[in-house]
Design a protein around this motif. Structure first.
Motif, PDB file in Angstrom:
ATOM      1  N   ASN A 122      41.553  40.146  38.329  1.00 12.81           N
ATOM      2  CA  ASN A 122      41.954  38.800  38.718  1.00 12.81           C
ATOM      3  C   ASN A 122      40.768  37.833  38.657  1.00 12.81           C
ATOM      4  OD1 ASN A 122      40.522  39.028  41.240  1.00 12.81           O
ATOM      5  ND2 ASN A 122      42.271  40.183  42.068  1.00 12.81           N
ATOM      6  N   SER A 123      41.009  36.599  39.046  1.00 12.43           N
ATOM      7  CA  SER A 123      39.979  35.565  38.922  1.00 12.43           C
ATOM      8  C   SER A 123      38.842  35.732  39.908  1.00 12.43           C
ATOM      9  CB  SER A 123      40.617  34.182  39.092  1.00 12.43           C
ATOM     10  OG  SER A 123      41.583  33.955  38.084  1.00 12.43           O
ATOM     11  N   LEU A 124      39.009  36.634  40.876  1.00 11.81           N
ATOM     12  CA  LEU A 124      37.940  36.956  41.815  1.00 11.81           C
ATOM     13  C   LEU A 124      37.040  38.068  41.274  1.00 11.81           C
ATOM     14  CD1 LEU A 124      40.110  36.965  45.067  1.00 11.81           C
ATOM     15  CD2 LEU A 124      38.616  35.111  44.250  1.00 11.81           C
ATOM     16  N   ASP A 125      37.255  38.433  40.007  1.00 11.71           N
ATOM     17  CA  ASP A 125      36.530  39.542  39.370  1.00 11.71           C
ATOM     18  C   ASP A 125      36.789  40.864  40.071  1.00 11.71           C
ATOM     19  OD1 ASP A 125      35.487  37.868  37.459  1.00 11.71           O
ATOM     20  OD2 ASP A 125      33.525  37.656  38.415  1.00 11.71           O
ATOM     21  N   LYS A 126      38.000  41.013  40.587  1.00 15.32           N
ATOM     22  CA  LYS A 126      38.400  42.241  41.261  1.00 15.32           C
ATOM     23  C   LYS A 126      39.663  42.789  40.600  1.00 15.32           C
ATOM     24  CE  LYS A 126      36.506  40.800  45.715  1.00 15.32           C
ATOM     25  NZ  LYS A 126      36.806  40.540  47.148  1.00 15.32           N
ATOM     26  N   ALA A 127      39.865  44.077  40.756  1.00 13.62           N
ATOM     27  CA  ALA A 127      41.064  44.726  40.244  1.00 13.62           C
ATOM     28  C   ALA A 127      42.062  44.872  41.393  1.00 13.62           C
ATOM     29  CB  ALA A 127      40.736  46.082  39.650  1.00 13.62           C
ATOM     30  N   SER A 128      43.101  44.057  41.365  1.00 13.87           N
ATOM     31  CA  SER A 128      44.141  44.077  42.390  1.00 13.87           C
ATOM     32  C   SER A 128      43.512  43.926  43.781  1.00 13.87           C
ATOM     33  CB  SER A 128      44.979  45.343  42.264  1.00 13.87           C
ATOM     34  OG  SER A 128      45.595  45.397  40.997  1.00 13.87           O
ATOM     35  N   GLY A 129      43.825  44.829  44.717  1.00  9.64           N
ATOM     36  CA  GLY A 129      43.305  44.713  46.067  1.00  9.64           C
ATOM     37  C   GLY A 129      41.964  45.383  46.278  1.00  9.64           C
ATOM     38  N   HIS A 130      41.360  45.907  45.221  1.00 15.71           N
ATOM     39  CA  HIS A 130      40.065  46.567  45.350  1.00 15.71           C
ATOM     40  C   HIS A 130      38.956  45.537  45.601  1.00 15.71           C
ATOM     41  CE1 HIS A 130      41.758  50.383  44.131  1.00 15.71           C
ATOM     42  NE2 HIS A 130      42.204  49.870  42.992  1.00 15.71           N
ATOM     43  N   SER A 141      50.036  33.715  33.647  1.00 11.41           N
ATOM     44  CA  SER A 141      49.691  35.091  34.008  1.00 11.41           C
ATOM     45  C   SER A 141      50.727  36.037  33.427  1.00 11.41           C
ATOM     46  CB  SER A 141      49.635  35.250  35.538  1.00 11.41           C
ATOM     47  OG  SER A 141      49.361  36.589  35.880  1.00 11.41           O
ATOM     48  N   TYR A 142      50.255  36.989  32.624  1.00 19.30           N
ATOM     49  CA  TYR A 142      51.123  37.964  31.985  1.00 19.30           C
ATOM     50  C   TYR A 142      50.864  39.384  32.473  1.00 19.30           C
ATOM     51  CZ  TYR A 142      53.009  34.899  28.286  1.00 19.30           C
ATOM     52  OH  TYR A 142      53.674  33.925  27.592  1.00 19.30           O
ATOM     53  N   GLY A 143      49.733  39.612  33.045  1.00 21.20           N
ATOM     54  CA  GLY A 143      49.370  40.979  33.383  1.00 21.20           C
ATOM     55  C   GLY A 143      49.252  41.184  34.875  1.00 21.20           C
ATOM     56  N   ILE A 144      48.244  41.937  35.269  1.00 19.17           N
ATOM     57  CA  ILE A 144      48.065  42.206  36.685  1.00 19.17           C
ATOM     58  C   ILE A 144      46.971  41.315  37.275  1.00 19.17           C
ATOM     59  CG2 ILE A 144      48.929  44.543  36.463  1.00 19.17           C
ATOM     60  CD1 ILE A 144      46.085  45.571  36.665  1.00 19.17           C
ATOM     61  N   SER A 145      46.653  40.230  36.570  1.00 22.77           N
ATOM     62  CA  SER A 145      45.701  39.262  37.107  1.00 22.77           C
ATOM     63  C   SER A 145      46.294  38.483  38.269  1.00 22.77           C
ATOM     64  CB  SER A 145      45.250  38.291  36.010  1.00 22.77           C
ATOM     65  OG  SER A 145      46.350  37.587  35.468  1.00 22.77           O
ATOM     66  N   ASN A 146      47.593  38.629  38.513  1.00 20.52           N
ATOM     67  CA  ASN A 146      48.208  37.966  39.676  1.00 20.52           C
ATOM     68  C   ASN A 146      48.276  38.893  40.887  1.00 20.52           C
ATOM     69  OD1 ASN A 146      50.683  39.557  39.238  1.00 20.52           O
ATOM     70  ND2 ASN A 146      51.128  38.128  37.567  1.00 20.52           N
ATOM     71  N   HIS A 147      47.508  40.005  40.863  1.00 19.19           N
ATOM     72  CA  HIS A 147      47.399  40.921  42.006  1.00 19.19           C
ATOM     73  C   HIS A 147      46.119  40.627  42.779  1.00 19.19           C
ATOM     74  CE1 HIS A 147      49.730  44.566  40.080  1.00 19.19           C
ATOM     75  NE2 HIS A 147      50.373  43.426  39.922  1.00 19.19           N
ATOM     76  N   TRP A 148      46.219  40.460  44.062  1.00 18.66           N
ATOM     77  CA  TRP A 148      45.057  40.550  44.941  1.00 18.66           C
ATOM     78  C   TRP A 148      45.542  40.736  46.373  1.00 18.66           C
ATOM     79  CZ3 TRP A 148      46.067  36.021  42.171  1.00 18.66           C
ATOM     80  CH2 TRP A 148      46.522  34.919  42.905  1.00 18.66           C
ATOM     81  N   GLY A 149      44.669  41.232  47.196  1.00 17.23           N
ATOM     82  CA  GLY A 149      45.054  41.511  48.568  1.00 17.23           C
ATOM     83  C   GLY A 149      43.917  42.181  49.304  1.00 17.23           C
ATOM     84  N   ASN A 151      42.438  45.799  51.142  1.00 18.31           N
ATOM     85  CA  ASN A 151      42.535  47.247  51.200  1.00 18.31           C
ATOM     86  C   ASN A 151      43.468  47.768  50.107  1.00 18.31           C
ATOM     87  OD1 ASN A 151      40.796  47.316  53.478  1.00 18.31           O
ATOM     88  ND2 ASN A 151      42.526  46.726  54.782  1.00 18.31           N
ATOM     89  N   ASP A 152      44.509  48.515  50.485  1.00 13.54           N
ATOM     90  CA  ASP A 152      45.414  49.083  49.497  1.00 13.54           C
ATOM     91  C   ASP A 152      46.630  48.210  49.222  1.00 13.54           C
ATOM     92  OD1 ASP A 152      43.853  51.346  49.104  1.00 13.54           O
ATOM     93  OD2 ASP A 152      44.781  52.408  50.789  1.00 13.54           O
ATOM     94  N   ASN A 153      46.668  47.033  49.809  1.00 13.57           N
ATOM     95  CA  ASN A 153      47.797  46.127  49.572  1.00 13.57           C
ATOM     96  C   ASN A 153      47.506  45.298  48.321  1.00 13.57           C
ATOM     97  OD1 ASN A 153      49.991  44.465  49.629  1.00 13.57           O
ATOM     98  ND2 ASN A 153      49.683  43.720  51.706  1.00 13.57           N
ATOM     99  N   HIS A 154      47.650  45.947  47.173  1.00 21.61           N
ATOM    100  CA  HIS A 154      47.300  45.310  45.910  1.00 21.61           C
ATOM    101  C   HIS A 154      48.208  44.135  45.562  1.00 21.61           C
ATOM    102  CE1 HIS A 154      44.581  48.570  45.400  1.00 21.61           C
ATOM    103  NE2 HIS A 154      45.528  49.485  45.224  1.00 21.61           N
ATOM    104  N   TRP A 155      49.372  44.080  46.165  1.00 21.57           N
ATOM    105  CA  TRP A 155      50.369  43.075  45.803  1.00 21.57           C
ATOM    106  C   TRP A 155      50.586  42.048  46.907  1.00 21.57           C
ATOM    107  CZ3 TRP A 155      50.861  48.380  45.723  1.00 21.57           C
ATOM    108  CH2 TRP A 155      50.750  48.982  44.467  1.00 21.57           C
ATOM    109  N   GLU A 156      49.624  41.927  47.802  1.00 18.89           N
ATOM    110  CA  GLU A 156      49.754  40.949  48.889  1.00 18.89           C
ATOM    111  C   GLU A 156      49.959  39.544  48.337  1.00 18.89           C
ATOM    112  OE1 GLU A 156      47.217  39.402  52.812  1.00 18.89           O
ATOM    113  OE2 GLU A 156      46.449  41.026  51.549  1.00 18.89           O
ATOM    114  N   SER A 157      49.333  39.248  47.214  1.00 18.64           N
ATOM    115  CA  SER A 157      49.452  37.918  46.601  1.00 18.64           C
ATOM    116  C   SER A 157      50.881  37.592  46.207  1.00 18.64           C
ATOM    117  CB  SER A 157      48.546  37.830  45.377  1.00 18.64           C
ATOM    118  OG  SER A 157      48.829  38.879  44.463  1.00 18.64           O
ATOM    119  N   TRP A 158      51.699  38.599  45.931  1.00 19.86           N
ATOM    120  CA  TRP A 158      53.058  38.318  45.486  1.00 19.86           C
ATOM    121  C   TRP A 158      53.899  37.637  46.567  1.00 19.86           C
ATOM    122  CZ3 TRP A 158      55.012  42.967  42.027  1.00 19.86           C
ATOM    123  CH2 TRP A 158      54.298  42.952  40.824  1.00 19.86           C
ATOM    124  N   SER A 159      53.487  37.755  47.818  1.00 20.55           N
ATOM    125  CA  SER A 159      54.210  37.050  48.889  1.00 20.55           C
ATOM    126  C   SER A 159      53.980  35.540  48.805  1.00 20.55           C
ATOM    127  CB  SER A 159      53.769  37.563  50.258  1.00 20.55           C
ATOM    128  OG  SER A 159      52.412  37.242  50.517  1.00 20.55           O
TER     129      SER A 159
END
Length: 287
Positions: free
Chosen positions: A106-114, A204-212, A214-222
């Motif tokens: 994602n744009s934070l240079d992170k992979a999902s919630g990592h 956004s087409y991929g998983i660049s719309n994931h962030w959160g 700990n393990d909540n990789h999809w918190e951003s989807w809320s």
């Protein structure tokens, strides 16, 4: 659109209901009835394995499941089954580059919630031995090509990666799995390439719309919202709205556990978005 396009989704019969792959098919048809979509089921997988790769299942299947369509279509796209198309994929389809990819980080240079981004060393002869920049590392869950030769090159590199692991050292990572081999080729000078949802593209087409957290990789989807009959999510760095064209779960074993606990991917998906967004998803997925 004059380009003849095929989207290939590998989903064997044992995953069909868990992932609700027919709803992915509906979402593609909702926005692009002119595009062919092939679900590579168990029977087709067995046929492909006999022809191209009797030993490759289950971890090297993205390229060989696209190979049967490379001769008959101008553009072939691999799209994972744990996804939903949420808008017209105009930018992707109209790209003229040899290979079109989507961001893994994602744009934070992170992979999902990592707390970190994912990348690899760009090995010779593809690169100079340095790390591929975080924003240049793409996700294999959605990859398209206007060049049929790409699918053969990727497939052949996967064969070499598997050979290294089998013949040299069974515990060695070698040149990686199929996402790593994809990135070796994509970031080389072998082909003209494009990341369709690069930062600044406002899509956004991929998983660049994931962030959160700990393990909540999809918190951003809320935080996804509906605007002008499309789905949007504000970029976590620029705060600019991104129009979401594909929602792709990814997440490996952790995601599989969530899907099973929820009674399927589509049930889980409905539980992590707002009611407004869920209504939108139901419209595009239910045919």
């Amino acid at each position: 659109m004059s380009k003849k396009i095929c989207i290939s989704t590998w989903c064997t019969d044992d995953y069909k209901d868990l992932l609700g792959v027919e709803k992915l098919a509906n979402s593609i048809k909702y926005f692009h009835p002119e595009v062919d979509h092939v679900i590579v089921d168990t029977k087709m997988t067995n046929e492909i394995n006999e022809k191209y790769s009797p030993w490759m299942r289950p971890i090297w299947m993205m390229a060989p499941t696209c190979l049967p369509y490379a001769d008959d279509y101008d553009m072939v796209i691999h799209l994972d089954a744990d996804a939903v198309v949420t808008g017209p994929m105009t930018e992707f389809f109209e790209s003229e580059e040899d290979i079109i990819g989507v961001r893994n980080n994602n744009s934070l240079d992170k992979a999902s919630g990592h707390d970190f981004g994912i990348t690899i060393t760009h090995l010779p002869p593809f690169g100079n031995g340095q790390q591929i920049p975080i924003q240049n590392f793409i996700n294999a869950g959605m990859i398209g090509a206007n060049s049929k030769q790409f699918w053969y090159d990727w497939h052949n590199l996967n064969i070499e990666a598997a050979r290294i692991k089998t013949e040299v050292n069974p515990y060695a990572h070698g040149i990686g799995d199929e996402q790593d081999t994809l990135n070796q080729i994509f970031n080389s000078d072998m082909y003209n390439t494009k990341i369709v949802d690069a930062m600044g593209s406002n899509v956004s087409y991929g998983i660049s719309n994931h962030w959160g957290k700990n393990d909540n990789h999809w918190e951003s989807w809320s935080q996804i919202y509906v605007k002008d009959d499309r789905l949007y999510l504000d970029d976590p760095k620029t705060e600019e709205p991104m129009c979401i064209k594909v929602m792709h779960q990814a997440g490996g074993h952790a995601a599989a556990q969530l899907n099973r606990a929820a009674g399927g991917f589509r049930n889980w998906l409905s539980s992590v978005v707002s009611n407004e967004v869920n209504d939108y998803l139901n419209e595009v997925q239910n045919g």
